[in-house]
Scaffold this motif. Structure first.
Motif, short mmCIF file in Angstrom:
data_model
loop_
_atom_site.label_atom_id
_atom_site.label_comp_id
_atom_site.label_asym_id
_atom_site.label_seq_id
_atom_site.Cartn_x
_atom_site.Cartn_y
_atom_site.Cartn_z
N ILE A 137 61.30 57.31 10.12
CA ILE A 137 61.30 58.78 10.07
C ILE A 137 61.14 59.21 8.62
N ASP A 164 61.34 66.75 10.04
CA ASP A 164 60.18 65.96 9.64
C ASP A 164 58.97 66.90 9.52
N TYR A 178 66.72 66.95 12.83
CA TYR A 178 67.66 65.84 12.85
C TYR A 178 68.97 66.29 12.22
N LEU A 216 65.78 56.06 6.59
CA LEU A 216 64.99 57.29 6.47
C LEU A 216 64.33 57.35 5.11
#
Length: 80
Positions: free
Chosen positions: A2, A22, A28, A71
């Motif tokens: 991600i 994103d 998120y 991430l």
């Protein structure tokens, strides 16, 4: 993996937490408390979970959180 395009810290400690998106606009929720970090979708699906430090830890830097959770930030992204 991600790649986050926007990250906003909403609490500094107990828990450390962030709202993140994103490039596609997917949201998120990043949270770290009691030595456990989680990345969740808005539907409650847990995307990542890790243990870091001890059971009383409630503070972590964004850089450490992202490394532990797998991430990354998109180039040029500023986290607030």
């Amino acid at each position: 993996m991600i790649v986050l395009a926007k990250v906003v810290q909403t609490c500094w400690a107990c828990p450390s937490q962030w709202d993140a998106w994103d490039a596609g606009g997917r949201y998120y929720y990043l949270r770290y408390r009691w030595g456990v970090g989680t990345v969740d979708s808005p539907h409650g699906t847990q995307i990542a979970r890790f243990r870091h430090g001890d059971d009383l830890d409630g503070s972590i830097s964004l850089e450490d959180f992202m490394a532990e959770a797998g991430l990354t930030l998109a180039p040029g992204t500023e986290a607030r």
